[in-house]
Scaffold this motif. Structure first.
Motif, PDB file in Angstrom:
ATOM      1  N   LYS A   1       0.852  -1.185   0.000  1.00  0.00           N
ATOM      2  CA  LYS A   1       0.000   0.000   0.000  1.00  0.00           C
ATOM      3  C   LYS A   1       0.889   1.236   0.000  1.00  0.00           C
ATOM      4  N   THR A   2       0.530   2.247  -0.792  1.00  0.00           N
ATOM      5  CA  THR A   2       1.350   3.454  -0.893  1.00  0.00           C
ATOM      6  C   THR A   2       1.495   4.119   0.471  1.00  0.00           C
ATOM      7  N   PRO A   3       2.719   4.399   0.911  1.00  0.00           N
ATOM      8  CA  PRO A   3       2.924   5.061   2.203  1.00  0.00           C
ATOM      9  C   PRO A   3       2.335   6.468   2.190  1.00  0.00           C
ATOM     10  N   PRO A   4       2.095   7.039   3.359  1.00  0.00           N
ATOM     11  CA  PRO A   4       1.567   8.404   3.415  1.00  0.00           C
ATOM     12  C   PRO A   4       2.601   9.418   2.930  1.00  0.00           C
ATOM     13  N   ALA A   5       2.112  10.561   2.454  1.00  0.00           N
ATOM     14  CA  ALA A   5       3.003  11.596   1.929  1.00  0.00           C
ATOM     15  C   ALA A   5       3.953  12.139   2.989  1.00  0.00           C
ATOM     16  N   THR A   6       3.599  11.961   4.266  1.00  0.00           N
ATOM     17  CA  THR A   6       4.466  12.440   5.344  1.00  0.00           C
ATOM     18  C   THR A   6       5.760  11.627   5.441  1.00  0.00           C
ATOM     19  N   ASP A   7       5.777  10.439   4.850  1.00  0.00           N
ATOM     20  CA  ASP A   7       7.000   9.641   4.788  1.00  0.00           C
ATOM     21  C   ASP A   7       7.825  10.159   3.612  1.00  0.00           C
ATOM     22  N   LEU A   8       8.827  10.950   3.890  1.00  0.00           N
ATOM     23  CA  LEU A   8       9.605  11.617   2.845  1.00  0.00           C
ATOM     24  C   LEU A   8      10.692  10.730   2.254  1.00  0.00           C
ATOM     25  N   GLY A   9      10.996   9.623   2.899  1.00  0.00           N
ATOM     26  CA  GLY A   9      12.069   8.764   2.420  1.00  0.00           C
ATOM     27  C   GLY A   9      13.406   9.253   2.938  1.00  0.00           C
ATOM     28  N   HIS A  10      14.319   9.631   2.040  1.00  0.00           N
ATOM     29  CA  HIS A  10      15.636  10.098   2.435  1.00  0.00           C
ATOM     30  C   HIS A  10      16.193  11.020   1.355  1.00  0.00           C
ATOM     31  N   PHE A  11      17.328  11.660   1.652  1.00  0.00           N
ATOM     32  CA  PHE A  11      18.026  12.445   0.634  1.00  0.00           C
ATOM     33  C   PHE A  11      19.512  12.126   0.721  1.00  0.00           C
ATOM     34  N   HIS A  12      20.249  12.499  -0.339  1.00  0.00           N
ATOM     35  CA  HIS A  12      21.694  12.295  -0.383  1.00  0.00           C
ATOM     36  C   HIS A  12      22.391  13.640  -0.396  1.00  0.00           C
ATOM     37  N   PHE A  13      23.458  13.744   0.378  1.00  0.00           N
ATOM     38  CA  PHE A  13      24.185  15.010   0.457  1.00  0.00           C
ATOM     39  C   PHE A  13      24.900  15.332  -0.853  1.00  0.00           C
ATOM     40  N   GLY A  14      25.654  14.371  -1.426  1.00  0.00           N
ATOM     41  CA  GLY A  14      26.601  14.738  -2.453  1.00  0.00           C
ATOM     42  C   GLY A  14      26.401  14.162  -3.834  1.00  0.00           C
ATOM     43  N   TYR A  15      25.284  13.491  -4.102  1.00  0.00           N
ATOM     44  CA  TYR A  15      25.168  12.873  -5.426  1.00  0.00           C
ATOM     45  C   TYR A  15      23.711  12.693  -5.840  1.00  0.00           C
ATOM     46  N   ASP A  16      23.518  12.602  -7.149  1.00  0.00           N
ATOM     47  CA  ASP A  16      22.234  12.216  -7.717  1.00  0.00           C
ATOM     48  C   ASP A  16      22.120  10.695  -7.670  1.00  0.00           C
ATOM     49  N   GLU A  17      20.896  10.201  -7.632  1.00  0.00           N
ATOM     50  CA  GLU A  17      20.650   8.764  -7.723  1.00  0.00           C
ATOM     51  C   GLU A  17      19.594   8.526  -8.798  1.00  0.00           C
ATOM     52  N   PHE A  18      19.780   7.453  -9.580  1.00  0.00           N
ATOM     53  CA  PHE A  18      18.737   7.119 -10.539  1.00  0.00           C
ATOM     54  C   PHE A  18      18.463   5.628 -10.510  1.00  0.00           C
ATOM     55  N   TRP A  19      17.323   5.266 -11.090  1.00  0.00           N
ATOM     56  CA  TRP A  19      16.854   3.879 -11.058  1.00  0.00           C
ATOM     57  C   TRP A  19      16.380   3.448 -12.439  1.00  0.00           C
ATOM     58  N   PHE A  20      16.573   2.181 -12.709  1.00  0.00           N
ATOM     59  CA  PHE A  20      15.988   1.528 -13.879  1.00  0.00           C
ATOM     60  C   PHE A  20      14.935   0.564 -13.351  1.00  0.00           C
ATOM     61  N   VAL A  21      13.715   0.677 -13.866  1.00  0.00           N
ATOM     62  CA  VAL A  21      12.648  -0.217 -13.405  1.00  0.00           C
ATOM     63  C   VAL A  21      12.726  -1.514 -14.204  1.00  0.00           C
ATOM     64  N   MET A  22      13.022  -2.597 -13.531  1.00  0.00           N
ATOM     65  CA  MET A  22      13.236  -3.887 -14.169  1.00  0.00           C
ATOM     66  C   MET A  22      11.971  -4.727 -14.235  1.00  0.00           C
ATOM     67  N   GLU A  23      11.119  -4.574 -13.225  1.00  0.00           N
ATOM     68  CA  GLU A  23       9.984  -5.499 -13.085  1.00  0.00           C
ATOM     69  C   GLU A  23       8.877  -4.809 -12.292  1.00  0.00           C
ATOM     70  N   GLY A  24       7.614  -5.019 -12.690  1.00  0.00           N
ATOM     71  CA  GLY A  24       6.497  -4.466 -11.931  1.00  0.00           C
ATOM     72  C   GLY A  24       6.426  -2.955 -12.007  1.00  0.00           C
ATOM     73  N   ASN A  25       5.806  -2.349 -11.004  1.00  0.00           N
ATOM     74  CA  ASN A  25       5.644  -0.898 -10.930  1.00  0.00           C
ATOM     75  C   ASN A  25       6.300  -0.364  -9.669  1.00  0.00           C
ATOM     76  N   ILE A  26       6.888   0.828  -9.783  1.00  0.00           N
ATOM     77  CA  ILE A  26       7.503   1.491  -8.633  1.00  0.00           C
ATOM     78  C   ILE A  26       6.879   2.870  -8.483  1.00  0.00           C
ATOM     79  N   ASP A  27       6.376   3.152  -7.274  1.00  0.00           N
ATOM     80  CA  ASP A  27       5.807   4.464  -6.973  1.00  0.00           C
ATOM     81  C   ASP A  27       6.906   5.381  -6.446  1.00  0.00           C
ATOM     82  N   TYR A  28       6.896   6.630  -6.930  1.00  0.00           N
ATOM     83  CA  TYR A  28       7.929   7.583  -6.517  1.00  0.00           C
ATOM     84  C   TYR A  28       7.318   8.859  -5.973  1.00  0.00           C
ATOM     85  N   GLN A  29       7.846   9.276  -4.840  1.00  0.00           N
ATOM     86  CA  GLN A  29       7.579  10.609  -4.298  1.00  0.00           C
ATOM     87  C   GLN A  29       8.928  11.311  -4.208  1.00  0.00           C
ATOM     88  N   ILE A  30       9.116  12.351  -5.025  1.00  0.00           N
ATOM     89  CA  ILE A  30      10.375  13.097  -5.079  1.00  0.00           C
ATOM     90  C   ILE A  30      10.069  14.559  -4.783  1.00  0.00           C
TER      91      ILE A  30
END
Length: 321
Positions: A240-269
């Motif tokens: 189940k999609t987490p609430p919007a108050t769950d911000l996840g995390h951030f990185h100090f010094g770099y960008d991060e990217f993802w390749f979706v290999m399988e299924g669906n991934i929900d993103y809050q950025i």
């Protein structure tokens, strides 16, 4: 001789613990090591980029594969840049069936491929050539010449990742004539000292993700965990999609990217409307932006995102609890 050093680490959003275990080159189907225990967290004052890094072309939060394919419809050979940051570059590439690249290598950084269409014969110095198919992940250490060939009549389609600003080197043995210069660089003949890159004891050149993990039951985890390149398969069931108050995390010094290999991934950025990415899509969280990835779609249905960044042990800054 310089050794290509592999390491294990933890990487992932607050919702999951990502394992960092690569496979061995001598036994592609061997059971990988168990994941490391999650290290304890401590509370500290962390510098968060303000404002977060902007998305500058070709970077954007969500590259849909369908849009890229539509933009290159009718073209047999093409390259589409999708990621350009301080550390890494990534391009979608397509090559017509029967064609082959020149033998080349990169000076100091590994190269990663994710094959998504057709059949790609990969020849790497010191390794038996192999055929990579859809879902296949390829690891090429630095200073190992390699060639790629689209087998059969169908075009080969793949995502290619290497160090930012890397310019290929060409062995004189396979390219005796001077290569065409590229902007900012002139090719000169030189004796190259430093030795070949190597596969570490937990590395292997190729992972057939669908065969070995999705169908074969191997545990997902890091495929490449080198000094400047981390390619980490993160797999889990839909939730189940987490609430919007769950911000996840951030990185100090770099960008991060993802390749979706399988299924669906929900993103809050941070600064981007909530969205869902599908197989073949690429998603980027620019430096300093809160981001949260969760397994979307039907609850319980498996999904995989391939997290890609330059630091196997990069710092993750979560909300304090």
């Amino acid at each position: 001789m310089t050794i290509f050093k592999a390491a294990s680490c933890l990487c992932g959003p607050a919702l999951l613990m990502a394992a960092a275990a690569a496979q061995t080159p001598s036994a592609p189907s061997a059971t990988p090591p168990r994941p490391l225990a999650r290290p304890p967290m401590e509370i500290g004052w962390s510098p968060k980029r303000t404002p977060p890094r902007a998305y500058e072309a070709p970077n954007k939060p969500h590259w849909k594969l369908a849009d890229i394919l539509a933009a290159h419809s009718g073209q047999a050979n093409w390259r589409q840049p999708v990621v350009r940051n301080r550390d890494l570059e990534a391009d979608w590439r397509q090559m017509a069936g029967g064609q082959r690249t020149e033998s080349l290598m990169y000076a100091d950084n590994a190269t990663a491929l994710i094959v998504w269409g057709g059949q790609l014969r990969v020849s790497i110095k010191g390794q038996e050539p192999f055929i990579a198919v859809k879902g296949g992940e390829v690891h090429i250490p630095f200073r190992l010449p390699f060639t790629l060939e689209a087998v059969g009549s169908e075009p080969a389609l793949w995502l290619e990742i290497h160090g930012a600003g890397d310019v290929p080197l060409y062995p004189v043995a396979t390219k005796p004539d001077k290569p065409r210069d590229v902007k900012g660089f002139t090719y000169v003949k030189a004796s190259l000292m430093g030795g070949d890159g190597r596969y570490g004891p937990n590395d292997r050149p190729y992972l057939d993700y669908y065969k070995d993990v999705v169908e074969g039951g191997q545990r997902a985890g890091s495929f490449i965990a080198g000094d400047h390149l981390f390619v980490n398969n993160i797999r889990g069931p839909g939730i189940k999609t987490p609430p919007a108050t769950d911000l996840g995390h951030f990185h100090f010094g770099y960008d991060e990217f993802w390749f979706v290999m399988e299924g669906n991934i929900d993103y809050q950025i941070e600064g981007v409307p909530f969205f869902t990415a599908s197989p073949g899509d690429i998603v980027t969280a620019a430096q300093g932006r809160w981001h949260r990835a969760s397994f979307g779609g039907q609850v319980g249905k498996m999904a995989t995102r391939v997290a890609i960044n330059p630091y196997p042990r990069g710092l993750h800054n979560f909300q304090p609890h």
